[in-house]
Design an enzyme around this catalytic site. Structure first.
Site, PDB file in Angstrom:
ATOM      1  N   ASN A  84      43.350  15.007   4.569  1.00 38.48           N
ATOM      2  CA  ASN A  84      43.093  13.667   4.105  1.00 38.48           C
ATOM      3  C   ASN A  84      41.801  13.023   4.091  1.00 38.48           C
ATOM      4  O   ASN A  84      40.741  13.969   4.418  1.00 38.48           O
ATOM      5  CB  ASN A  84      43.944  12.577   4.935  1.00 38.48           C
ATOM      6  CG  ASN A  84      44.535  11.335   4.239  1.00 38.48           C
ATOM      7  OD1 ASN A  84      43.957  10.842   3.400  1.00 38.48           O
ATOM      8  ND2 ASN A  84      45.802  11.031   4.808  1.00 38.48           N
ATOM      9  N   HIS A 114      26.356  24.447  20.173  1.00 38.90           N
ATOM     10  CA  HIS A 114      24.927  24.393  20.559  1.00 38.90           C
ATOM     11  C   HIS A 114      24.789  25.152  21.917  1.00 38.90           C
ATOM     12  O   HIS A 114      25.680  25.004  22.869  1.00 38.90           O
ATOM     13  CB  HIS A 114      23.901  23.414  20.155  1.00 38.90           C
ATOM     14  CG  HIS A 114      24.159  22.741  19.046  1.00 38.90           C
ATOM     15  ND1 HIS A 114      23.143  23.141  17.977  1.00 38.90           N
ATOM     16  CD2 HIS A 114      24.749  21.794  18.376  1.00 38.90           C
ATOM     17  CE1 HIS A 114      23.524  22.449  16.832  1.00 38.90           C
ATOM     18  NE2 HIS A 114      24.226  21.588  17.070  1.00 38.90           N
ATOM     19  N   ALA A 159      46.468  10.942  17.041  1.00 43.12           N
ATOM     20  CA  ALA A 159      45.148  10.517  16.647  1.00 43.12           C
ATOM     21  C   ALA A 159      44.012  10.469  17.744  1.00 43.12           C
ATOM     22  O   ALA A 159      44.443  10.038  18.730  1.00 43.12           O
ATOM     23  CB  ALA A 159      45.562   9.046  15.945  1.00 43.12           C
ATOM     24  N   ARG A 182      54.595  16.670  25.842  1.00 39.39           N
ATOM     25  CA  ARG A 182      56.013  17.216  25.876  1.00 39.39           C
ATOM     26  C   ARG A 182      56.193  18.188  24.651  1.00 39.39           C
ATOM     27  O   ARG A 182      55.433  18.312  23.801  1.00 39.39           O
ATOM     28  CB  ARG A 182      57.053  16.061  25.836  1.00 39.39           C
ATOM     29  CG  ARG A 182      57.048  15.105  24.432  1.00 39.39           C
ATOM     30  CD  ARG A 182      57.859  14.179  24.435  1.00 39.39           C
ATOM     31  NE  ARG A 182      57.902  13.300  23.310  1.00 39.39           N
ATOM     32  CZ  ARG A 182      58.618  13.638  22.226  1.00 39.39           C
ATOM     33  NH1 ARG A 182      59.262  14.818  22.022  1.00 39.39           N
ATOM     34  NH2 ARG A 182      58.597  12.721  21.337  1.00 39.39           N
TER      35      ARG A 182
END
Length: 199
Positions: A84, A114, A159, A182
């Site tokens: 997306n 890094h 998210a 879960r």
């Protein structure tokens, strides 16, 4: 071993940035610029660019602009892949994306890192490790997946998560750092007739 061969290795590596060849990035920079500036209806041209950009590109790979990557040749898709808007892939090591993988908007897959020590970091010392998304993985919006991580088959990353360690197959995992919440079960299946209006 050439710099390109080192970057394409399935093993991680340590690098000094002044040893990297900037011309290796130029092709990807030009191709992603072209891709991100195409009209939405230029579907055939989009597909052509992805085939040239990615190391392995399934014809069922769909990428919404804007898209950025370091090299492109280190990105490999298998089967249906949906990427997306505003995705970044720092493919300083190989990124393998299994079939039926959904990558939410604003997601970053970052093989690159890094040095932890500030003096070494100031000297340009970096690290890189591969990333693997096994088949049927879904990354929610604004996830970050760090180098060296494998996300197991069928798992969902919530998210905004930051994935720093491997995630097993068939689970829902969320958070910063990302942790398993879960397992995915039969109860998670959608009842199309009962729960939703089918369009």
């Amino acid at each position: 071993m050439t710099v390109k061969e080192k970057i394409q290795s399935k093993n991680g590596y340590i690098s000094k940035h002044e040893g990297m060849d900037p011309s290796l990035k130029l092709k990807a920079q030009n191709l992603t610029w072209q891709y991100n500036n195409l009209r939405p209806d230029e579907i055939e041209k989009r597909n052509e660019i992805l085939q040239e950009l990615f190391g392995t590109c399934s014809p069922l790979t769909f990428v919404e602009p804007s898209f950025r990557c370091d090299y492109g040749f280190n990105i490999h898709t298998e089967g249906l892949t949906l990427i997306n808007y505003n995705c970044v892939m720092l493919d300083t090591s190989p990124i393998h994306i299994g079939a039926n993988t959904f990558i939410g908007p604003g997601t970053c897959l970052t093989c690159a890192g890094h040095a932890i020590d500030p003096t070494e970091r100031g000297m340009g010392i970096g690290t890189s490790k591969p990333i693997t998304l096994e088949k049927d993985v879904w990354l929610g919006a604004n996830c970050t997946v760090c180098g060296g991580v494998t996300i197991g088959e069928g798992s969902i990353i919530g998210a905004g998560s930051v994935v720093t360690k491997d995630i097993p197959a068939g689970v829902i995992a969320v958070g910063n750092p990302c942790r398993v919440m879960r397992k995915i079960t039969e109860e998670d299946k959608v009842n199309l007739e009962k729960d939703f209006m089918i369009l």
